[in-house]
Design a protein around this motif. Sequence first.
Motif, PDB file in Angstrom:
ATOM      1  N   SER A  40      94.472  -9.954 -82.665  1.00 21.89           N
ATOM      2  CA  SER A  40      93.066 -10.380 -82.684  1.00 21.89           C
ATOM      3  C   SER A  40      92.521 -10.448 -84.101  1.00 21.89           C
ATOM      4  N   LEU A  41      93.209  -9.803 -85.052  1.00 19.47           N
ATOM      5  CA  LEU A  41      92.775  -9.813 -86.445  1.00 19.47           C
ATOM      6  C   LEU A  41      93.375 -10.965 -87.232  1.00 19.47           C
ATOM      7  N   GLY A  42      94.320 -11.687 -86.618  1.00 16.94           N
ATOM      8  CA  GLY A  42      94.961 -12.813 -87.295  1.00 16.94           C
ATOM      9  C   GLY A  42      96.472 -12.728 -87.186  1.00 16.94           C
ATOM     10  N   PRO A  43      97.183 -13.623 -87.847  1.00 25.33           N
ATOM     11  CA  PRO A  43      98.651 -13.596 -87.785  1.00 25.33           C
ATOM     12  C   PRO A  43      99.256 -12.361 -88.450  1.00 25.33           C
ATOM     13  N   SER A  44      98.470 -11.691 -89.272  1.00 22.65           N
ATOM     14  CA  SER A  44      98.912 -10.437 -89.878  1.00 22.65           C
ATOM     15  C   SER A  44      97.712  -9.522 -90.034  1.00 22.65           C
ATOM     16  N   ALA A  45      97.994  -8.230 -90.201  1.00 27.55           N
ATOM     17  CA  ALA A  45      96.918  -7.255 -90.363  1.00 27.55           C
ATOM     18  C   ALA A  45      97.462  -6.037 -91.104  1.00 27.55           C
ATOM     19  N   PRO A  46      96.603  -5.314 -91.818  1.00 28.98           N
ATOM     20  CA  PRO A  46      97.069  -4.111 -92.517  1.00 28.98           C
ATOM     21  C   PRO A  46      97.286  -2.968 -91.529  1.00 28.98           C
ATOM     22  N   VAL A  47      98.379  -2.247 -91.696  1.00 29.28           N
ATOM     23  CA  VAL A  47      98.663  -1.058 -90.896  1.00 29.28           C
ATOM     24  C   VAL A  47      99.243  -0.003 -91.833  1.00 29.28           C
ATOM     25  N   VAL A  53     100.928   5.048 -96.673  1.00 26.21           N
ATOM     26  CA  VAL A  53     101.721   3.860 -97.011  1.00 26.21           C
ATOM     27  C   VAL A  53     101.215   2.685 -96.184  1.00 26.21           C
ATOM     28  N   GLN A  54     100.451   1.779 -96.839  1.00 25.92           N
ATOM     29  CA  GLN A  54      99.908   0.607 -96.160  1.00 25.92           C
ATOM     30  C   GLN A  54     100.813  -0.596 -96.385  1.00 25.92           C
ATOM     31  N   VAL A  55     101.001  -1.374 -95.328  1.00 26.38           N
ATOM     32  CA  VAL A  55     101.740  -2.639 -95.413  1.00 26.38           C
ATOM     33  C   VAL A  55     100.970  -3.673 -94.606  1.00 26.38           C
ATOM     34  N   GLU A  56     101.288  -4.918 -94.831  1.00 23.20           N
ATOM     35  CA  GLU A  56     100.745  -6.002 -94.020  1.00 23.20           C
ATOM     36  C   GLU A  56     101.775  -6.297 -92.926  1.00 23.20           C
ATOM     37  N   LEU A  57     101.363  -6.200 -91.669  1.00 22.76           N
ATOM     38  CA  LEU A  57     102.291  -6.401 -90.558  1.00 22.76           C
ATOM     39  C   LEU A  57     102.061  -7.767 -89.926  1.00 22.76           C
ATOM     40  N   VAL A  58     103.108  -8.585 -89.865  1.00 20.42           N
ATOM     41  CA  VAL A  58     103.024  -9.926 -89.284  1.00 20.42           C
ATOM     42  C   VAL A  58     103.372  -9.848 -87.813  1.00 20.42           C
ATOM     43  N   LEU A 307      97.120 -12.306 -99.207  1.00 20.18           N
ATOM     44  CA  LEU A 307      98.178 -11.319 -99.360  1.00 20.18           C
ATOM     45  C   LEU A 307      98.525 -11.237-100.835  1.00 20.18           C
ATOM     46  N   ARG A 308      98.297 -10.086-101.415  1.00 16.31           N
ATOM     47  CA  ARG A 308      98.474  -9.903-102.856  1.00 16.31           C
ATOM     48  C   ARG A 308      99.937  -9.935-103.256  1.00 16.31           C
ATOM     49  N   ALA A 309     100.184 -10.480-104.425  1.00 16.24           N
ATOM     50  CA  ALA A 309     101.535 -10.491-104.979  1.00 16.24           C
ATOM     51  C   ALA A 309     102.071  -9.068-105.072  1.00 16.24           C
ATOM     52  N   ILE A 313     104.940  -6.937 -97.152  1.00 15.60           N
ATOM     53  CA  ILE A 313     104.663  -7.568 -95.862  1.00 15.60           C
ATOM     54  C   ILE A 313     105.835  -7.252 -94.950  1.00 15.60           C
ATOM     55  N   LEU A 314     105.577  -6.599 -93.828  1.00 10.44           N
ATOM     56  CA  LEU A 314     106.618  -6.296 -92.858  1.00 10.44           C
ATOM     57  C   LEU A 314     106.534  -7.252 -91.682  1.00 10.44           C
ATOM     58  N   ILE A 315     107.680  -7.568 -91.104  1.00 10.20           N
ATOM     59  CA  ILE A 315     107.739  -8.428 -89.933  1.00 10.20           C
ATOM     60  C   ILE A 315     107.833  -7.570 -88.683  1.00 10.20           C
ATOM     61  N   SER A 316     106.913  -7.761 -87.743  1.00 12.79           N
ATOM     62  CA  SER A 316     107.040  -7.115 -86.441  1.00 12.79           C
ATOM     63  C   SER A 316     107.863  -8.050 -85.552  1.00 12.79           C
ATOM     64  N   PHE A 317     109.169  -7.837 -85.535  1.00 13.00           N
ATOM     65  CA  PHE A 317     110.045  -8.690 -84.740  1.00 13.00           C
ATOM     66  C   PHE A 317     109.694  -8.594 -83.255  1.00 13.00           C
ATOM     67  N   GLU A 318     109.312  -7.406 -82.826  1.00 18.95           N
ATOM     68  CA  GLU A 318     108.950  -7.230 -81.416  1.00 18.95           C
ATOM     69  C   GLU A 318     107.672  -7.982 -81.083  1.00 18.95           C
ATOM     70  N   ALA A 319     106.646  -7.848 -81.928  1.00 20.68           N
ATOM     71  CA  ALA A 319     105.389  -8.542 -81.669  1.00 20.68           C
ATOM     72  C   ALA A 319     105.557 -10.049 -81.766  1.00 20.68           C
ATOM     73  N   ALA A 320     106.348 -10.512 -82.740  1.00 21.51           N
ATOM     74  CA  ALA A 320     106.570 -11.948 -82.896  1.00 21.51           C
ATOM     75  C   ALA A 320     107.270 -12.531 -81.673  1.00 21.51           C
ATOM     76  N   ASN A 321     108.274 -11.818 -81.176  1.00 19.77           N
ATOM     77  CA  ASN A 321     109.011 -12.296 -80.003  1.00 19.77           C
ATOM     78  C   ASN A 321     108.148 -12.366 -78.751  1.00 19.77           C
ATOM     79  N   THR A 322     107.138 -11.491 -78.680  1.00 16.76           N
ATOM     80  CA  THR A 322     106.275 -11.449 -77.492  1.00 16.76           C
ATOM     81  C   THR A 322     104.912 -12.078 -77.762  1.00 16.76           C
ATOM     82  N   ASP A 323     104.819 -12.871 -78.815  1.00 15.68           N
ATOM     83  CA  ASP A 323     103.583 -13.569 -79.175  1.00 15.68           C
ATOM     84  C   ASP A 323     103.137 -14.451 -78.002  1.00 15.68           C
ATOM     85  N   PRO A 324     101.924 -14.229 -77.461  1.00 14.95           N
ATOM     86  CA  PRO A 324     101.459 -15.054 -76.328  1.00 14.95           C
ATOM     87  C   PRO A 324     101.466 -16.550 -76.634  1.00 14.95           C
ATOM     88  N   LYS A 325     101.270 -16.934 -77.894  1.00 17.38           N
ATOM     89  CA  LYS A 325     101.281 -18.354 -78.248  1.00 17.38           C
ATOM     90  C   LYS A 325     102.675 -18.961 -78.093  1.00 17.38           C
TER      91      LYS A 325
END
Length: 456
Positions: A40-47, A53-58, A307-309, A313-325
């Motif tokens: 709901s926050l977008g294609p990525s969000a800080p977690v 330790v903060q990362v951007e999760l896709v 997204l700052r240089a 940025i971490l990839i949520s493979f589980e979330a991406a695979n289950t993306d409702p879109k």
Amino acid sequence: MQQHHDPHRIRSGCPAQGNIKLYDPRVGSDLEGTYNYLRSLGPSAPVDIAPDVQVELVTSYDAALYILQNPATFVRDSRRWNALNEGRVPADSPALPMMGYRPNALFSDGAAHARLRQAVTDSLATIKEVQLVRQTQQSADYLISQFASDPRGQAELMSSYAQPLPLLVFSDLFGCPPEIGDRVIVGISGIFDGTPGADQVLGAALAELIALKRRHPAVDLTTRLMEHSAQLTDEEVLHQLVTLLSGGTAPLTAAIGTSSALYLTADGQSDLPVEDAVSKALWSYAPIANYAAHYPTHDVELGGRILRANDPILISFEAANTDPKLTAHRQQLSAKAHLAFGAGPHACPAKDPAFVIAVNAVESLLNRLSDLEVRVPFHELAWVPTPWSRSLVTLPARFSPRAVPSAVSAPSSRGGRQASTRFAEHSDTASGPAVTAAPQPKKGLFSRFLAWTRGE
């Protein structure tokens, strides 16, 4: 029943940033709701992937694919990591072993990555599927023999089967003699269990294995890496072996366990082909749930966020695979279009062997124990509380007890050079009469497995 996710329940411990703490066990109890909130926050969000330790999760499939397939903009070398370089990552952070730089293909870019990856992919390509199937089935037979005759007809399949099976197969593929194979298994198991000193145990065992193969080359994965035209140093060989072990065994454990649980429904064995059960596990419960840190080479806009240089940025493979879109056109996608093995130049080089091992591990279990059942419904099984992986804690099963005979040793499929050196590399492993009555140290898992294959 639809669960109503309350993000404040998880965010309450982090008032300053308001980030979801992905390492919080409460997140694991409602991952679907967590991912929906993050989407709901977008294609990525800080977690927060670990304390402080903060990362951007896709979480978007399309955004994940875009990042994975654009190595010029999103690089893997974690020495760029801003917070780490600025001293803002705790020295004892559990994120460091997962994200800290290592001289392997996973953390390399450009020509350095191409060189290391080519050595790995070429070496893996020499593994024949028939050899891999035989090694998996033999490992499966041994492990099943250890619990199949239990008079209670019960077993915990994660610890007694799914976890040790990949370790046996990989130790065999690496050409480990018994004693070194035992220490490799202790080391890699200890790393995932958090045992102090486990990484030193693994490193020392692999260094000894490499030195051994310098003296006695054989037809195995270790020797192939060492003899590759890329001319890897011994240190580089060691780090590629560590990557293959850590990146191969734990995800395989998760895939075998989840696939077995999905196949063994509450109503007994389903009609779902084993290959489909494994594919379903990879789609819906990606074994590596959140990983693959990338670092933008410059500020990048993604879905309205900057997204700052050099911020991870971490990839949520589980979330991406289950993306409702993705659901709308999922049927048009290949069964292998999931991101469980990644994508782009850093995609898992062992995805095909991994799939073969997982399928044959599940099939062997079902073939040897035809009335096998999971003792609790799938939705009641507990997941390991870690943000990095998606693996069952336990998989309690029941079956009719039966005896499984010892295997008859078969000729090695790896060629004469390996067969002639494998069991003679250490004098204390050669066959022969007992010399003294002195007590012998207890053999490790790999030693016991090899003895079983010889009918001892």
